[in-house]
Design a protein around this motif. Structure first.
Motif, mmCIF file in Angstrom:
data_model
loop_
_atom_site.group_PDB
_atom_site.id
_atom_site.type_symbol
_atom_site.label_atom_id
_atom_site.label_comp_id
_atom_site.label_asym_id
_atom_site.label_seq_id
_atom_site.Cartn_x
_atom_site.Cartn_y
_atom_site.Cartn_z
ATOM 1 N N HIS A 77 0.776 -1.243 0.000
ATOM 2 C CA HIS A 77 0.000 0.000 0.000
ATOM 3 C C HIS A 77 0.815 1.304 0.000
ATOM 4 O O HIS A 77 0.252 2.362 -0.299
ATOM 5 C CB HIS A 77 -0.910 0.035 1.228
ATOM 6 N N ALA A 78 2.087 1.253 0.345
ATOM 7 C CA ALA A 78 2.869 2.485 0.491
ATOM 8 C C ALA A 78 2.919 3.288 -0.806
ATOM 9 O O ALA A 78 3.150 2.737 -1.885
ATOM 10 C CB ALA A 78 4.280 2.165 0.957
ATOM 11 N N SER A 79 2.697 4.581 -0.677
ATOM 12 C CA SER A 79 2.755 5.468 -1.844
ATOM 13 C C SER A 79 4.195 5.912 -2.084
ATOM 14 O O SER A 79 5.064 5.738 -1.223
ATOM 15 C CB SER A 79 1.885 6.706 -1.592
ATOM 16 N N GLU A 80 4.414 6.505 -3.234
ATOM 17 C CA GLU A 80 5.752 7.026 -3.553
ATOM 18 C C GLU A 80 6.141 8.112 -2.563
ATOM 19 O O GLU A 80 7.300 8.208 -2.155
ATOM 20 C CB GLU A 80 5.765 7.577 -4.982
ATOM 21 N N THR A 120 7.386 6.463 0.681
ATOM 22 C CA THR A 120 8.739 5.899 0.602
ATOM 23 C C THR A 120 9.784 7.013 0.537
ATOM 24 O O THR A 120 10.886 6.863 1.062
ATOM 25 C CB THR A 120 8.899 4.955 -0.613
ATOM 26 N N ARG A 121 9.421 8.147 -0.071
ATOM 27 C CA ARG A 121 10.327 9.305 -0.078
ATOM 28 C C ARG A 121 10.503 9.844 1.340
ATOM 29 O O ARG A 121 11.608 10.227 1.734
ATOM 30 C CB ARG A 121 9.800 10.407 -1.005
ATOM 31 N N THR A 122 9.407 9.889 2.091
ATOM 32 C CA THR A 122 9.467 10.351 3.470
ATOM 33 C C THR A 122 10.348 9.437 4.301
ATOM 34 O O THR A 122 11.169 9.893 5.110
ATOM 35 C CB THR A 122 8.052 10.399 4.098
ATOM 36 N N LEU A 123 10.201 8.130 4.105
ATOM 37 C CA LEU A 123 11.039 7.170 4.821
ATOM 38 C C LEU A 123 12.512 7.375 4.492
ATOM 39 O O LEU A 123 13.370 7.337 5.380
ATOM 40 C CB LEU A 123 10.614 5.740 4.463
ATOM 41 N N ASP A 124 12.798 7.621 3.233
ATOM 42 C CA ASP A 124 14.179 7.848 2.806
ATOM 43 C C ASP A 124 14.734 9.115 3.449
ATOM 44 O O ASP A 124 15.879 9.140 3.919
ATOM 45 C CB ASP A 124 14.244 7.954 1.283
ATOM 46 N N THR A 125 13.907 10.170 3.494
ATOM 47 C CA THR A 125 14.332 11.435 4.102
ATOM 48 C C THR A 125 14.607 11.261 5.591
ATOM 49 O O THR A 125 15.622 11.732 6.106
ATOM 50 C CB THR A 125 13.249 12.514 3.898
ATOM 51 N N LEU A 126 13.712 10.580 6.296
ATOM 52 C CA LEU A 126 13.884 10.353 7.728
ATOM 53 C C LEU A 126 15.144 9.542 8.007
ATOM 54 O O LEU A 126 15.899 9.831 8.942
ATOM 55 C CB LEU A 126 12.664 9.616 8.297
ATOM 56 N N ASN A 127 15.388 8.544 7.160
ATOM 57 C CA ASN A 127 16.552 7.692 7.345
ATOM 58 C C ASN A 127 17.851 8.474 7.141
ATOM 59 O O ASN A 127 18.809 8.336 7.911
ATOM 60 C CB ASN A 127 16.483 6.516 6.367
ATOM 61 N N ARG A 128 17.867 9.330 6.123
ATOM 62 C CA ARG A 128 19.074 10.127 5.847
ATOM 63 C C ARG A 128 19.310 11.164 6.942
ATOM 64 O O ARG A 128 20.458 11.428 7.332
ATOM 65 C CB ARG A 128 18.968 10.786 4.467
ATOM 66 N N GLN A 185 9.746 8.165 14.214
ATOM 67 C CA GLN A 185 8.930 8.638 13.091
ATOM 68 C C GLN A 185 8.996 7.675 11.905
ATOM 69 O O GLN A 185 8.003 7.454 11.213
ATOM 70 C CB GLN A 185 9.391 10.039 12.668
ATOM 71 N N PHE A 186 10.174 7.104 11.677
ATOM 72 C CA PHE A 186 10.365 6.152 10.584
ATOM 73 C C PHE A 186 9.429 4.957 10.753
ATOM 74 O O PHE A 186 8.718 4.561 9.822
ATOM 75 C CB PHE A 186 11.825 5.702 10.564
ATOM 76 N N LEU A 215 10.018 -2.032 0.063
ATOM 77 C CA LEU A 215 8.716 -1.362 -0.066
ATOM 78 C C LEU A 215 8.553 -0.774 -1.464
ATOM 79 O O LEU A 215 7.474 -0.849 -2.069
ATOM 80 C CB LEU A 215 8.573 -0.249 0.984
ATOM 81 N N ILE A 216 9.610 -0.179 -1.978
ATOM 82 C CA ILE A 216 9.564 0.411 -3.315
ATOM 83 C C ILE A 216 9.291 -0.663 -4.368
ATOM 84 O O ILE A 216 8.527 -0.463 -5.310
ATOM 85 C CB ILE A 216 10.887 1.155 -3.622
#
Length: 209
Positions: free
Chosen positions: A96-99, A102-110, A128-129, A181-182
């Motif tokens: 179900h994850a939207s693009e 997944t961008r938000t997850l990438d930002t939080l991780n970085r 938050q992740f 997820l992507i």
């Protein structure tokens, strides 16, 4: 006492626990907390009762209310539930994850990697992740169960994400989850989350020694 005042007292005490100002085993003194928060003892007393009902606070004879301190078995049981919920959430999020998510997850991780020398900031970004993944699962019942569990998680004590090397390891594990997820690979996503959470449990148990 109105509901807003009671919620203010509850949130203030809860924030002190999550920030590490109050730690497992600490006594909750109504008068001291009321003065620090700037409220009367009544809403503080009600907030403590609510935290006790949620399993965050326990009552000790001749001592009073204290932040509950989990033993090793209780920590393992708590993580077993967390692993089950977050593994399921990752599997559902792969579907179900939207693009944007997944961008938000990438930002939080970085951001977490960039803040690797600030354990408090890293812990908040990590929280938050994981919440983002739970939300991406699109399952209200799973989210409700996770929220209830998260309330108890605050009594685990200080984060284990205390060294740059540990944060770098978590960053890599998070990235593996994001990649799954992507791709929309449910099996890979759940497997990566299980491995990640089992590593977290290992570090939590090591911190007890």
């Amino acid at each position: 006492m109105n509901a807003a005042t009671g919620q203010t007292a509850y949130q203030a005490i809860f924030n002190e626990i999550t920030s590490g100002k109050l730690t497992p085993g600490d006594r909750l003194r109504e008068t001291e907390l009321a003065e620090r928060i700037g409220l009367s003892r009544t809403p503080v007393r009600e907030a403590i009762k609510r935290l006790e009902a949620e399993g965050v606070v326990s009552h000790k004879p001749q001592v009073g209310a204290v932040i509950k301190k989990l033993n090793q078995q209780e920590i393992v049981e708590l993580y077993e539930m967390r692993i089950m919920l977050e593994t399921s959430a990752s599997s559902m999020a792969a579907k179900h994850a939207s693009e944007a998510e997944t961008r938000t997850l990438d930002t939080l991780n970085r951001k977490m990697l960039e803040a690797k020398s600030n354990s408090y900031k890293v812990a908040e970004l990590n929280r938050q992740f994981h919440i983002c993944i739970v939300n991406a699962a699109r399952n209200r019942y799973l989210a409700s169960s996770y929220n209830n569990l998260s309330t108890i998680l605050v009594i685990l004590g200080h984060t284990t994400l205390t060294t740059p090397l540990r944060v770098e390891t978590v960053f890599i594990q998070h990235q593996t989850i994001i990649d799954a997820l992507i791709k929309g690979d449910k099996s890979e996503a759940s497997g990566a989350m299980t491995k990640h959470m089992e590593t977290s449990l290992d570090h939590r148990l090591l911190s007890l020694n």
